[in-house]
Design an enzyme around this catalytic site. Structure first.
Site, PDB file in Angstrom:
ATOM      1  N   TYR A  77       5.700  11.842  -2.897  1.00  0.00           N
ATOM      2  CA  TYR A  77       4.707  12.658  -3.575  1.00  0.00           C
ATOM      3  C   TYR A  77       4.126  11.883  -4.740  1.00  0.00           C
ATOM      4  CZ  TYR A  77       2.663  16.203  -6.571  1.00  0.00           C
ATOM      5  OH  TYR A  77       1.792  16.901  -7.357  1.00  0.00           O
ATOM      6  N   TRP A 136       0.061  10.733  -6.911  1.00  0.00           N
ATOM      7  CA  TRP A 136      -1.364  10.409  -6.800  1.00  0.00           C
ATOM      8  C   TRP A 136      -1.516   9.015  -6.204  1.00  0.00           C
ATOM      9  CZ3 TRP A 136      -6.242  12.443  -8.672  1.00  0.00           C
ATOM     10  CH2 TRP A 136      -6.173  13.799  -9.026  1.00  0.00           C
TER      11      TRP A 136
END
Length: 823
Positions: A153, A155
């Site tokens: 997980y 960006w």
């Protein structure tokens, strides 16, 4: 609105700008000669690329990336682009494949207690990949793929091919699967509660567009949101259309209110009225307003009757019939600190104007966070403006430039997480399709076999032996760092592939160096909601050191595991990119939107700007529901807005009642614990980075670090009471940990609160030792790792109280932005 927001289907202005007539080299086509080679052949020194921070022309001089020039289509480029160039050459780059010394010597039987404190040893790519394959197979064969976590997980970098999440999941899914994750850290509570209330996520939906807001709204309220900061970035490529909307709103001179413990950049930009309730008390303030609207008979009874269900079951709570406490403005004032008269005035002001309540996500990243946006929706229902032009509420105006009109554009596909699975391997017999709420990863490591509630069902944790993380930094975004350090010792093997020596990489066993987005080819769209841009991401410079792309790393692993073709589909990276473009091109043909063929696109300027239709320019969220709730119902069981949810009532969760409710968080400034830790810690999104990304760039020292540390805003009265002066190094601490920060004494934060932005890199003075001082200022050292409630199990990263003192001990060096020994 801005004159460039027209209904023209597509703009190809200057599409071939910066290129010469086709040369013999260009005639060879993109499949033979890449854009970088063409640039060299034509003498060009600029290449189109893009990122979460914006689309730009990359200037290359003598083989070095020296400048990122925003494209003209981006009218409000971000200062963070300065960090993009610097990040390529950051001293924090991971240069070579590395293995933790103890792990290299003893394998998964090594003493894992030294993760974070052990040295690393450089190895060859073959050695690193062989170690990976051997351990992946061992764990799969011995424990099954339920013990492999690749629910990575974070960006990840922009780009449709090098999507780190899908790249590694694709590999795992071709070899028996893996445990994945549910939800995210950004909206963990609201993305679960809102479908019960509104029938949709809301947090990731297009908003009533800015041209409508500018035209029809009388008042904007930013509640716990700072879009002047957060709209600098986008989940895909960023086109910054939200700033065009905010600029147009500012020019109208209409009023803006910011409700926040901090006087934000947004508040200053709009010269807005600043209303500062105590942190964690938004619900009492909302309840005080709702009670005012009810008691003064101001609320929209027709809207409540026609578009909602359950108000009559909420009303006894509001009036205090169920708990003996009427939720009056006076009651609310005693909790949130805003005078009762002001709460009442705000309620009347909202009722008497067309108001758009624009909320951020921070309020729901709290204990009982599900209640916050549910109560906001309840307030919006009382006002009765949902579905009207310029009225209602919106939960993503601050994210990826929500509210920018959606262009008439194709949707660019990307690499999927499913390839052709290998068959006949005995070590793949125990496959996995399990997933856990993403913010419960540490609890999973601590308590394998434990069963938790989640959104009406039960989830049982598996025994995770192998963790593979790419494109994210859990040692930044996860809560309670010391608890995490301890739990992180439990798996047999942890593999991290990253660009930089983040704290996550420093707590791994096998570390694989990855290219930046500027050392590989890719393709992307600009604007999560607008889809306004489509651009090539051309390799600007060759990969530094021994870095490889995420896709290439997984291709090599697939080859070693005997399924390279199943992973790659027999295509090169550029062929994948061309395939994505051609799929979008077919969509464009069906919509009669002109687009060049791939070779013209890739070898030309490599940027297309699309325009919204007139319909998109006038989009109003929930307008169809407002027009005809019977023919256009919401996705809730009743088809209406559910002020009271029978579904949630049926779950029987103590922490999530069937209507929005004020439940005291486990700690806040009104709790008994605040006698020891009296300061609420606000953990806002930073101005000069994307969470933890770009922290290792020149932006840190140039713009915000104080004596090398993460800054802490503190009110002058709180500072004086502690003998703290502007620029002092401060120890901020609670019963979970301690960090050093640099004091910024300012009236821009309310008394009784301090602010330390999230995303600072964890820099323990003694690596691997629990409770050690963090030298730089990772605020998640202080946060508590708890699910928001049994419903959503989101994170509580904003529920923190602490104490501050001027630091007088020996000042440790900040080391985290330099590579570890031997790194």
């Amino acid at each position: 609105m801005d004159k460039d927001w027209t209904d023209t289907p597509v703009s190809r202005r200057r599409f071939l700008e910066g290129t010469t007539a086709l040369t013999a080299a260009a005639l060879l086509g993109s499949s033979v000669l890449g854009r970088g080679a063409l640039a060299a052949a034509s003498g060009s020194t600029e290449l189109i690329n893009g990122s979460h921070w914006g689309t730009f022309s990359a200037v290359v001089e003598d083989g070095k990336f020296v400048k990122a020039i925003p494209v003209k289509e981006d009218k409000f480029p971000s200062v963070q682009l300065e960090g993009v160039v610097d990040s390529v050459y950051s001293p924090a780059r991971i240069k070579y494949p590395m293995v933790r010394a103890g792990y290299l010597k003893n394998g998964p039987t090594a003493e894992n207690g030294v993760r974070g404190g052990d040295e690393f040893v450089r190895v060859s790519w073959d050695e690193a990949l062989d170690l990976f394959v051997k351990e992946f197979k061992r764990v799969s064969e011995t424990h099954g793929n339920d013990s492999i976590f690749a629910g990575t997980y974070g960006w990840k970098s922009s780009g449709k091919l090098h999507n780190a999440r899908n790249v590694i999941r694709r590999l795992c899914n071709t070899f028996g699967g893996h445990v994945s994750h549910i939800g995210d850290y950004s909206t963990g509570a609201s993305q679960v509660i809102m479908p019960h209330v509104m029938g949709a996520l809301e947090v990731y939906e297009q908003q009533t567009v800015w041209p409508v807001v500018v035209r029809d709204s009388d008042l904007i309220v930013w509640w716990g949101a700072d879009p002047m900061i957060t709209n600098q970035i986008d989940w895909i490529g960023c086109e910054h259309g939200g700033y065009e909307g905010m600029d147009a709103w500012k020019k109208t001179g209409k009023p803006t209110i910011c409700i926040d413990p901090v006087k934000t950049e947004t508040c200053r930009y709009f010269d807005a009225e600043w209303v500062a309730p105590k942190p964690h008390t938004d619900i009492p303030m909302m309840l005080g307003m709702i009670h005012t609207l009810y008691s003064e008979d101001l609320y929209d009874k027709d809207f409540i009757e026609e578009y909602t269900v359950g108000f009559e079951k909420f009303l006894p709570y509001l009036k205090g019939e169920t708990d003996g406490t009427p939720k009056t403005a006076e009651w609310a004032a005693g909790i949130c600190g805003i005078p009762a008269s002001k709460i009442q005035d705000l309620a009347r002001q909202f009722m008497n104007n067309r108001v758009m309540l624009m909320s951020g996500w921070s309020m729901q990243r709290n204990d009982m966070g599900e209640q916050k946006h549910w109560m906001l929706v309840t307030l919006a229902c009382m006002l009765g403006q949902i579905g009207l032009p310029g009225g209602g509420f919106g939960l993503s105006y601050h994210y990826s430039n929500g509210g920018t009109p959606t262009a008439n554009a194709p949707i660019l596909p990307g690499l999927t997480a499913t390839g052709k699975a290998v068959t006949g391997a005995p070590w793949l017999e125990k496959g996995s399709g399990k997933a856990i709420p993403v913010a419960r990863i540490i609890e999973n490591l601590e308590s394998p076999g434990k069963t938790i509630n989640f959104n009406g069902r039960e989830i049982t944790y598996t025994d995770l032996k192998f963790i593979w993380w790419a494109g994210g930094n859990p040692f930044s975004h996860h809560q309670d760092r010391n608890r995490m350090v301890k739990a992180w010792q439990k798996p047999d093997t942890i593999v991290v592939q990253d660009i930089f020596w983040t704290a996550t990489a420093r707590h791994a066993d096998i570390v694989l160096p990855v290219t930046t987005s500027y050392e590989r080819d890719d393709i992307e769209q600009g604007g999560t909601y607008s889809k306004r841009l489509l651009f090539g991401m051309h390799k600007v410079v060759d990969p530094l050191f021994e870095a490889k792309s995420d896709f290439e790393i997984c291709r090599l692993l697939a080859a070693k595991m005997g399924n390279e073709k199943g992973y790659t589909d027999g295509k090169t990276e550029l062929q994948w990119i061309e395939g994505f473009y051609n799929e979008a091109l077919e969509q464009a043909k069906a919509k009669k939107i002109p687009m060049p063929n791939f070779d013209e696109f890739w070898n030309g300027r490599s940027l297309i700007e699309f325009k919204p239709t007139e319909e998109a320019m006038n989009f109003v969220r929930h307008a169809d529901f407002r027009e005809d709730p019977l023919l256009e119902p919401l996705g809730t069981p009743s088809g209406m807005i559910e002020i009271y949810s029978k579904t949630i009532e049926g779950f029987g969760y103590k922490e999530c009642p069937p209507h929005a409710t004020w439940i005291e968080p486990f700690e806040w400034v009104g709790s008994e614990k605040a006698k020891t830790y009296p300061l609420a810690v606000v953990t806002s999104h930073p101005k000069y980075r994307l969470h933890s990304q770009l922290a290792g760039s020149v932006l840190r020292e140039k713009y915000y670090a104080i004596k090398g540390r993460e800054p802490m805003l503190i009110n002058p009265k709180d500072a004086a009471a502690r003998g703290i002066s502007d620029g002092d190094i401060v120890r901020l601490f609670n019963d979970r940990g301690q960090i050093l920060v640099g004091a910024k004494v300012t009236d821009d934060i309310m008394e009784g609160a301090v602010r330390v932005c999230e995303g600072g890199w964890y820099d323990p003075v003694e690596g691997g030792k629990l409770g050690t001082l963090d030298a730089y200022g990772d605020v998640n050292v202080l946060s508590y790792d708890k699910g928001t409630s049994e419903l959503a199990q989101g994170n509580c990263g904003h529920t923190i109280i602490a104490q501050a003192e001027k630091y007088t001990g020996p000042v440790p060096d900040v080391k985290v932005f330099d590579p570890p020994k031997n790194g």
